[in-house]
Write a protein that holds these residues in place. Structure first.
Motif: not given
Length: 493
Positions: A311, A313-314, A318, A324, A344-346, A348-349
């Protein structure tokens, strides 16, 4: 009426024509060989002149090169064997994960063997650690390439001769950590007067970072970047992964070190449930070499000594400006808490990928339950990425950073975790706005992108110095600017 040429003149003419054809053919073959070299500047003058002609004859002759591919060597010939009187055999048992064994054991122990004129036995890899990987040296690295590449430095054998086996001929001991060349010369070498073989049974971080002769540092690089080549099977699969990623565009290699072993060892439990924290604590207690038992996870995180959570890292990615559409390759083992920790990471990306998503299960079947071989694949993908970002400064993060510097200062964003977690907490409690958070994150990392710099030297504090394998500046083109010991890690100008 034209008279026919005399027979003798015809023979001379025929020989000259054949000679010209032979010359052009040889030059075409040299062009093919030249493609293996880096740039035309290293080609012979005659060949450089030939390439500069640009006329029809030169261009047409280039098509001939494909006829000679079978004759072009895949790699330059090995240098002559170094002949010396061996003082004895050095046997080494590694400990740790792939990159710790690679740098702090294999590279360092080759250097020690060279300095003491010892015969090195191909190192034994760690099979007792948390990962329980049964891989041998030859399962990960090309043994013959390793031996032959270093033949002008040190004699390496695959096993100890039978006549030298047995307790009377062998001494088992761990060398002292962070030692310089004087320790090995004065305390280790004399032991070979009594023993034919010395077995270093624990060999992590046994050679100093700084203050060593230049030839030692260059040899460490020679081992790391030329001699240690993965097996053809690992190289082929790694290249397949890289090709798949590159066909999809540029990519970021994210070394997300939120894994069970790291969390247990470090005592960092940010983002974990109470049950998970207790599980990690029990695991730490189960391994006697993870000495720290009671750890204040909150205090350790604030000191920047914990890996970032997925989380966190996300948000940091950003803030650094990634969006994205960024393709991110997760270079790590199994994330603790499984895929739900990547939610959360997926989100955002969405172009977040792992090797298991890009390869057929059959491709990875032989590497299952062999963490070091899987790590080798991640290593290859990481050094080839457009940008490399580690969330923790462990062995892989450092060794990949150094390898990318060696390959031409490829961009690596080395996060300042102490400042990052402070900013994350300020943003979480709404003390900082998103724009303030992003601008500050970008500002503190503008000089942490793997550019040329000198290692920090701390006299009599080798463990606190900058790590050699993260910045092997003695092996880089600008090393002359760091010849004098520096008390800072300022960027080179």
């Amino acid at each position: 009426m034209l008279q026919p040429l005399p027979r003798a003149r015809l023979q001379v003419w025929f020989v000259r024509v054949c000679s010209c054809v032979l010359v052009w053919t040889c030059l075409a073959q040299l062009v093919a060989v030249g493609d293996l070299w880096h740039g035309h500047s290293r080609l012979p003058v005659a060949v450089r002149f030939f390439l500069s002609l640009g006329n029809d004859a030169a261009v047409s002759s280039l098509s001939l090169r494909h006829q000679f591919q079978d004759f072009v060597p895949a790699s330059p010939p090995y240098v002559p064997l170094r002949v010396y009187k061996s003082n004895g055999y050095l046997k080494v048992s590694c400990n740790g994960g792939l990159n710790q064994m690679r740098s702090e054991v294999i590279c360092d122990m080759v250097t020690v063997a060279r300095f003491l004129n010892l015969t090195l036995v191909v190192p034994e890899l760690d099979k007792r650690s948390f990962w329980a990987d049964t891989s041998n040296f030859g399962d990960i690295f090309d043994v013959n390439h390793f031996i032959n590449t270093l033949r002008d430095e040190v004699h390496i054998v695959k096993r100890i001769p039978k006549r030298f086996k047995g307790p009377k001929n062998m001494l088992e001991m761990p060398p002292i950590s962070w030692s310089n060349e004087n320790y090995y010369l004065r305390q280790i070498l004399p032991l070979f007067n009594k023993y034919s073989v010395i077995h270093f049974n624990k060999t992590d971080a046994r050679l100093a970072n700084n203050g060593l002769p230049l030839e030692f540092q260059k040899l460490r690089c020679h081992v790391n970047y030329q001699a240690l080549k993965f097996t053809p099977q690992i190289e082929a699969l790694g290249n397949k992964l890289i090709k798949i990623l590159q066909e999809r565009g540029s990519y970021v290699a994210l070394h997300l070190r939120y894994e069970m072993d790291m969390l247990a060892f470090s005592g960092c439990t940010r983002g974990c449930s109470v049950e998970e924290a207790n599980e990690l604590k029990r695991l730490r207690y189960a391994y006697p070499w993870w000495r720290e038992k009671e750890i204040d996870s909150v205090a350790k995180r604030l000191q920047g000594l914990c890996p970032l959570t997925p989380e966190e890292t996300s948000l940091v990615l950003q803030a650094l400006g990634f969006n994205n559409s960024t393709q991110i390759y997760v270079a790590s083992g199994e994330i603790y808490g499984s895929d739900h920790r990547l939610t959360d990471l997926r989100a955002a990306f969405p172009r977040l990928v792992r090797k298991e998503m890009l390869l057929d299960p059959e491709d990875l079947r032989q590497y299952q339950n062999h963490s070091s071989q899987m790590a080798a694949l991640d290593y290859l993908v990481s050094i080839s990425s457009d940008i490399f970002i580690p969330t923790y400064d462990g062995n892989m993060a450092k060794v990949v950073e150094g390898h990318r510097r060696y390959l031409g200062f490829r961009k690596s964003i080395v996060l300042d975790r102490r400042k990052v977690v402070e900013l994350l907490d300020l943003y979480a409690n709404k003390t900082l706005s998103w724009s303030e958070f992003t601008s500050t994150v970008q500002e503190i990392h503008k000089n942490r992108i793997g550019q040329p710099s000198c290692r920090k030297v701390l006299i009599n504090k080798p463990k606190e110095e900058d790590y050699f394998y993260a910045n092997p500046y003695e092996c880089l083109s600008n090393s002359t600017e760091c010849e004098e010991p520096s008390n800072s890690s300022d960027t080179l100008r």
